[in-house]
Design an enzyme around this catalytic site. Structure first.
Site, mmCIF file in Angstrom:
data_model
loop_
_atom_site.group_PDB
_atom_site.id
_atom_site.type_symbol
_atom_site.label_atom_id
_atom_site.label_comp_id
_atom_site.label_asym_id
_atom_site.label_seq_id
_atom_site.Cartn_x
_atom_site.Cartn_y
_atom_site.Cartn_z
ATOM 1 N N LYS A 82 -10.432 0.318 3.333
ATOM 2 C CA LYS A 82 -8.816 0.277 3.874
ATOM 3 C C LYS A 82 -8.329 1.067 4.772
ATOM 4 C CE LYS A 82 -4.709 -0.125 1.237
ATOM 5 N NZ LYS A 82 -4.018 0.149 -0.435
ATOM 6 N N SER A 157 -1.025 -3.014 -2.151
ATOM 7 C CA SER A 157 -1.528 -2.862 -0.778
ATOM 8 C C SER A 157 -2.618 -3.110 -0.128
ATOM 9 C CB SER A 157 -0.884 -1.572 -0.287
ATOM 10 O OG SER A 157 -1.618 -0.622 -0.786
ATOM 11 N N SER A 181 -2.177 -1.099 -6.518
ATOM 12 C CA SER A 181 -2.637 -1.582 -5.308
ATOM 13 C C SER A 181 -3.937 -2.163 -5.246
ATOM 14 C CB SER A 181 -2.085 -0.502 -4.158
ATOM 15 O OG SER A 181 -1.033 -0.521 -3.953
#
Length: 474
Positions: A82, A157, A181
């Protein structure tokens, strides 16, 4: 015949060992898939093609030379990271225009572990700006979409990681989870999302507020793959004092040794926690099915809920103060470059008083003591992961199952609790709803009991709680 992009990490290792496939062949095939689908999905911020090919070539050499030892658990296996975390040689944008976008000088600690294990790094996946929003939107480009339905959100996210996983961009994907997330995007995209015990995965440093309750995690299409990646990322724990000293068993080993035996385990199943947590009936029904599967494997299952106050009385304060403390100075004078959500978070964080922050931490302490006592009675808490399936991009939802809810918390009614008490939790795909969108259930255990949630997840997987394909029909 199974396509390359459908293979798990375990299946790839077996194919490398038998020389049915080579790491270079796999990487080239997956990048071809990425090239074909990325114009629609927007799962990546940065692709590291040259790095991946070089790593695949080295992995291929080692497989041919039989240089595969205990520290080669991911040799030749594709992985994404990520874009909130440093990978040497690639920019860390954090989904923002205000970061410098220069190549990072070194890896984060757990990325070093992935490299040492032989992983092939495909690139950096998309995130909301600074990981603050529950949808993967930022001003660098279009939002990440859901591979099951391009009109729906992939969540946030870690939506880039979840979309990449569901679309077949390799088997293993890193995410971060500060309030859901990892787990909510996993739920929306129909994959496994594992948030381990807080700080089990090492970092060189951690920021304020939400950074104190956030942890790195894993998205995969099988429980065994998620456990394998967790083992590699966590490492030995000898290189950083941030790694928590827990008594957790090696996660991957428990899958094969005791996955079907839940004798003596006490599971509490509920869709209603100690505050209003409505969920769609189809999701509640799948929680009930999961409970029966755990009972069939030997667990004692009870209808029970912890009577605690709403974690969202604490969580928004930690989120806002974290945004202001960690990113506020970086954003001064650059407000026009920020997303609306980031500007709002910074404004809320800067307006908080010391008394308000202290009250939030006092509430956090009370919550931890109450849940510690609750886990003296039960080993596992089974709930929905999300009260709803993936919603349309930008939708404002104010009701769930006929009950009014805050639009701010629609996707995180069930997930922040695990972050606040540093508990391991895993999102498990549980089939599709009437619109053909994934449904998910969540398993949570006491801090340090990662192996327990993984064992229960393996039971649900083996019992085929998810009767849909692990890959989205993009």
């Amino acid at each position: 015949m199974t396509e390359i992009h459908e293979l798990s990490a375990a299946e790839l290792r077996s194919a490398y060992r038998s020389r049915a496939l080579s790491p270079v062949e796999v990487v080239e095939s997956i990048f071809q898939r990425i090239d074909a689908l990325e114009p629609s999905l927007h799962a990546f911020v940065t692709r590291t093609y040259d790095l991946a090919v070089a790593q695949a070539q080295e992995a291929e050499r080692r497989w041919r030379s039989a240089e595969v030892g205990e520290r080669s658990a991911l040799l030749g296996v594709p992985v994404t990271v990520k874009d909130l975390v440093d990978v040497a040689g690639a920019p860390t944008t954090m989904g923002s225009r205000v970061t410098d976008h220069e190549p990072a000088p070194r890896d984060e600690l757990f990325v070093e572990h992935l490299r040492e294990a032989g992983a092939v790094l495909l690139g950096k996946t998309n995130t909301s700006e600074f990981g603050l929003a529950a949808q993967t939107v930022n001003r660098l480009g279009p939002p990440t979409v859901n591979p099951w339905n391009l009109e729906r959100t992939a969540g946030g996210s870690s939506g880039g990681a979840a979309a990449a996983c569901a679309a077949g961009y390799g088997p293993l994907h890193h995410g971060t989870d500060g309030g859901g997330s990892v787990r909510v995007p996993a739920a929306y995209c129909g994959v496994v999302g594992l948030k381990p015990t807080g700080r089990l995965i090492p970092r060189r440093e951690r920021g304020a507020g939400m950074s104190q309750i956030s942890t790195d995690g894993v998205l995969a299409r099988t429980v065994a793959d998620a456990a394998l990646m967790l083992d590699v990322m966590a490492g030995s724990g000898e290189r950083t004092h941030h790694t928590m000293n827990t008594s957790s068993e090696p996660a991957n080993a428990t899958i094969y040794e005791r996955r079907y035996d839940l004798q003596g385990l006490r599971v509490a199943s509920t869709t209603r926690l100690g505050w209003p947590t409505p969920c769609e009936p189809e999701i509640a029904e799948r929680v009930g099915v999961a409970a029966e599967m755990l009972r069939d494997a030997g667990a004692e299952v009870f209808e029970a809920t912890p009577e605690i106050s709403d974690p969202n009385e604490v969580f928004p304060t930690l989120s806002a103060v974290g945004a202001a403390a960690n990113y506020g100075s970086l954003c001064i004078g650059r407000e026009d470059d920020l997303s609306d959500y980031t500007r709002g978070s910074l404004k809320r964080g800067r307006a908080l008083t010391g008394i308000q922050v202290a009250e939030a931490y006092a509430g956090l302490d009370r919550l931890n003591r109450l849940m510690d006592a609750w886990f003296d009675q039960f080993d596992v808490l089974l709930t929905p992961t999300s009260a709803i399936a993936a919603h349309p991009h930008g939708a404002r939802i104010e009701q769930i199952a006929g009950t009014s809810v805050s639009p701010w918390t629609i996707s995180i009614l069930y997930t922040p609790l695990a972050n606040l008490i540093q508990a391991p939790a895993i999102a498990m795909p549980a089939g599709l709803d009437r619109d053909g969108l994934p449904i998910s259930v969540q398993l949570m255990a006491r801090e340090g009991n990662d192996a327990t949630v993984i064992r229960c997840a393996a039971v649900l997987e083996a019992a085929e709680l998810n009767d849909a394909s692990p890959l989205a029909p993009v």
